[in-house]
Design a protein around this motif. Sequence first.
Motif, PDB file in Angstrom:
ATOM      1  N   SER A 111      -2.601  -5.761 -73.690  1.00  0.00           N
ATOM      2  CA  SER A 111      -3.342  -5.798 -72.424  1.00  0.00           C
ATOM      3  C   SER A 111      -4.925  -5.649 -72.786  1.00  0.00           C
ATOM      4  O   SER A 111      -5.178  -4.814 -73.657  1.00  0.00           O
ATOM      5  CB  SER A 111      -2.832  -4.429 -71.648  1.00  0.00           C
ATOM      6  OG  SER A 111      -3.714  -4.358 -70.635  1.00  0.00           O
ATOM      7  N   ASP A 113      -8.673  -4.543 -70.806  1.00  0.00           N
ATOM      8  CA  ASP A 113      -8.990  -3.808 -69.827  1.00  0.00           C
ATOM      9  C   ASP A 113      -9.431  -4.729 -68.520  1.00  0.00           C
ATOM     10  O   ASP A 113      -9.252  -4.338 -67.533  1.00  0.00           O
ATOM     11  CB  ASP A 113     -10.444  -3.179 -70.212  1.00  0.00           C
ATOM     12  CG  ASP A 113     -10.292  -1.915 -71.308  1.00  0.00           C
ATOM     13  OD1 ASP A 113      -8.989  -1.813 -71.207  1.00  0.00           O
ATOM     14  OD2 ASP A 113     -11.289  -1.471 -71.772  1.00  0.00           O
ATOM     15  N   ARG A 114      -9.783  -6.017 -68.927  1.00  0.00           N
ATOM     16  CA  ARG A 114      -9.963  -6.910 -67.653  1.00  0.00           C
ATOM     17  C   ARG A 114      -8.703  -7.393 -67.064  1.00  0.00           C
ATOM     18  O   ARG A 114      -8.693  -8.724 -66.620  1.00  0.00           O
ATOM     19  CB  ARG A 114     -10.873  -7.832 -67.899  1.00  0.00           C
ATOM     20  CG  ARG A 114     -12.332  -7.388 -68.364  1.00  0.00           C
ATOM     21  CD  ARG A 114     -13.479  -8.399 -68.335  1.00  0.00           C
ATOM     22  NE  ARG A 114     -13.104  -8.879 -69.813  1.00  0.00           N
ATOM     23  CZ  ARG A 114     -13.706  -9.965 -70.335  1.00  0.00           C
ATOM     24  NH1 ARG A 114     -14.825 -10.725 -69.585  1.00  0.00           N
ATOM     25  NH2 ARG A 114     -13.620 -10.430 -71.599  1.00  0.00           N
ATOM     26  N   SER A 115      -7.477  -6.734 -67.686  1.00  0.00           N
ATOM     27  CA  SER A 115      -6.245  -7.604 -67.215  1.00  0.00           C
ATOM     28  C   SER A 115      -5.987  -8.786 -67.779  1.00  0.00           C
ATOM     29  O   SER A 115      -5.169  -9.802 -67.101  1.00  0.00           O
ATOM     30  CB  SER A 115      -6.045  -7.410 -65.796  1.00  0.00           C
ATOM     31  OG  SER A 115      -6.092  -6.169 -65.120  1.00  0.00           O
ATOM     32  N   LEU A 122      -2.644 -10.720 -67.364  1.00  0.00           N
ATOM     33  CA  LEU A 122      -1.667  -9.666 -67.364  1.00  0.00           C
ATOM     34  C   LEU A 122      -1.024  -9.671 -66.121  1.00  0.00           C
ATOM     35  O   LEU A 122       0.497  -9.366 -65.993  1.00  0.00           O
ATOM     36  CB  LEU A 122      -2.458  -8.375 -67.376  1.00  0.00           C
ATOM     37  CG  LEU A 122      -1.441  -7.087 -67.195  1.00  0.00           C
ATOM     38  CD1 LEU A 122      -0.480  -6.988 -68.436  1.00  0.00           C
ATOM     39  CD2 LEU A 122      -2.270  -5.875 -67.329  1.00  0.00           C
ATOM     40  N   GLY A 123      -1.399  -9.802 -64.973  1.00  0.00           N
ATOM     41  CA  GLY A 123      -0.696  -9.845 -63.754  1.00  0.00           C
ATOM     42  C   GLY A 123       0.321 -10.747 -63.725  1.00  0.00           C
ATOM     43  O   GLY A 123       1.487 -10.541 -62.975  1.00  0.00           O
ATOM     44  N   ARG A 141      -1.774  -0.452 -73.892  1.00  0.00           N
ATOM     45  CA  ARG A 141      -2.908  -0.479 -73.366  1.00  0.00           C
ATOM     46  C   ARG A 141      -3.335   0.861 -73.423  1.00  0.00           C
ATOM     47  O   ARG A 141      -2.626   1.869 -73.940  1.00  0.00           O
ATOM     48  CB  ARG A 141      -3.058  -0.835 -71.847  1.00  0.00           C
ATOM     49  CG  ARG A 141      -1.844  -0.100 -70.828  1.00  0.00           C
ATOM     50  CD  ARG A 141      -2.197  -0.261 -69.559  1.00  0.00           C
ATOM     51  NE  ARG A 141      -3.269   0.279 -69.163  1.00  0.00           N
ATOM     52  CZ  ARG A 141      -4.513  -0.447 -68.806  1.00  0.00           C
ATOM     53  NH1 ARG A 141      -4.352  -1.704 -68.585  1.00  0.00           N
ATOM     54  NH2 ARG A 141      -5.818  -0.063 -68.414  1.00  0.00           N
ATOM     55  N   GLN A 275       2.402  -2.256 -60.584  1.00  0.00           N
ATOM     56  CA  GLN A 275       0.930  -3.086 -60.819  1.00  0.00           C
ATOM     57  C   GLN A 275      -0.124  -2.030 -61.120  1.00  0.00           C
ATOM     58  O   GLN A 275      -0.991  -2.374 -61.897  1.00  0.00           O
ATOM     59  CB  GLN A 275       0.742  -3.863 -59.583  1.00  0.00           C
ATOM     60  CG  GLN A 275       1.523  -5.205 -59.555  1.00  0.00           C
ATOM     61  CD  GLN A 275       1.271  -6.511 -60.634  1.00  0.00           C
ATOM     62  OE1 GLN A 275       0.648  -5.980 -61.410  1.00  0.00           O
ATOM     63  NE2 GLN A 275       2.263  -7.343 -60.778  1.00  0.00           N
ATOM     64  N   HIS A 279      -2.182  -2.074 -64.931  1.00  0.00           N
ATOM     65  CA  HIS A 279      -3.280  -2.382 -64.944  1.00  0.00           C
ATOM     66  C   HIS A 279      -4.364  -1.155 -65.051  1.00  0.00           C
ATOM     67  O   HIS A 279      -5.212  -1.260 -65.906  1.00  0.00           O
ATOM     68  CB  HIS A 279      -3.910  -3.116 -63.649  1.00  0.00           C
ATOM     69  CG  HIS A 279      -3.412  -4.342 -63.415  1.00  0.00           C
ATOM     70  ND1 HIS A 279      -4.073  -5.321 -64.021  1.00  0.00           N
ATOM     71  CD2 HIS A 279      -2.405  -4.973 -62.591  1.00  0.00           C
ATOM     72  CE1 HIS A 279      -3.612  -6.378 -63.606  1.00  0.00           C
ATOM     73  NE2 HIS A 279      -2.361  -6.090 -62.716  1.00  0.00           N
ATOM     74  N   HIS A 280      -4.119   0.029 -64.911  1.00  0.00           N
ATOM     75  CA  HIS A 280      -4.734   0.971 -64.794  1.00  0.00           C
ATOM     76  C   HIS A 280      -4.312   2.685 -65.769  1.00  0.00           C
ATOM     77  O   HIS A 280      -4.977   3.263 -65.803  1.00  0.00           O
ATOM     78  CB  HIS A 280      -5.077   1.382 -63.494  1.00  0.00           C
ATOM     79  CG  HIS A 280      -5.679   0.636 -62.582  1.00  0.00           C
ATOM     80  ND1 HIS A 280      -7.071   0.071 -62.674  1.00  0.00           N
ATOM     81  CD2 HIS A 280      -5.448  -0.183 -61.586  1.00  0.00           C
ATOM     82  CE1 HIS A 280      -7.322  -0.808 -61.827  1.00  0.00           C
ATOM     83  NE2 HIS A 280      -6.289  -0.988 -60.958  1.00  0.00           N
TER      84      HIS A 280
END
Length: 293
Positions: A111, A113-115, A122-123, A141, A275, A279-280
């Motif tokens: 992953s 950081d900008r997905s 990534l999405g 990540r 999600q 992502h986070h």
Amino acid sequence: MGQPVVAGVDGSPSSLDAVETAAHEAELHGVGLRLVHAFGQSSPHVPPAGPPWSPTAAGVRELIDGTLAEAERRARHTAPRVEIARDVTLGEPSTVLEIASRAASLVVIGSHDRSVVGGLLLGSTAGHLAAHGHCPVLVVRGRRAPADPVLLAVDDAPASAGAVAFAFAEARLHGAVLMALHVCRPGSADAYDGPADPPFVTYDRNHLLDHAERVLDAALAGHRQRYPDVTVRHRPVVGRVRRTLIEASASARFLVVGARGRGGFTGLLPGSVSQAVLHHARCPVAVVRDRRE
């Protein structure tokens, strides 16, 4: 030997991190490692000299071989005794990895950081695998802290059963503490103990915490006997699910969440909990689907 661990490889730094993680997991599980490079129109590494779907075009084979050779070098450095296989497949990465997951014990991808995983969004890739993969998916990540516990997000639905089993097995293999966390939202039906209409009642925090403890006890009960050597700690929390999981991930080896078709931890729609953590989260995230679907 059981089914191999599959690592998605695209040559990016994050995918090489995923290869190292996958090699370590393969070593712990006593299985082989399969390095999968999906070669299709979404690949950012296709030279302009040849058709994007032809691995025999000028420069493409050399590029693929170099990418996989570096991935294999990193894997052998991490786990010298693990048997490694290479696989180059034409197709979209999400589809290729979904197919690979049918004969895998675990799929590991990187992953950014900008997905973005190299050219892989990534999405679409991680989200697709989380929703449709046939085995657990680990998205590498954030930080990796070997001394931290395995963090398990316990849902109060049957879909989390697979995640619980996976988390116990990983905690034992890694020699880690298992931190089981259940989050109750103040606005949920579990916050109220009576016939009154919830919007007009003040929630009882102690009632919520008691409910969370009951959920944790029920979810973990059978697995405690199966894994007596795993140290388990409960963490009942009242708060917002996404924020709580993301904050808790800052002090976790990795986060394990359950998955089902809709709702819970995996609606896989924009803004869903799954999600949000994919992502986070500040550590790697393992998504384990309900095998009954």
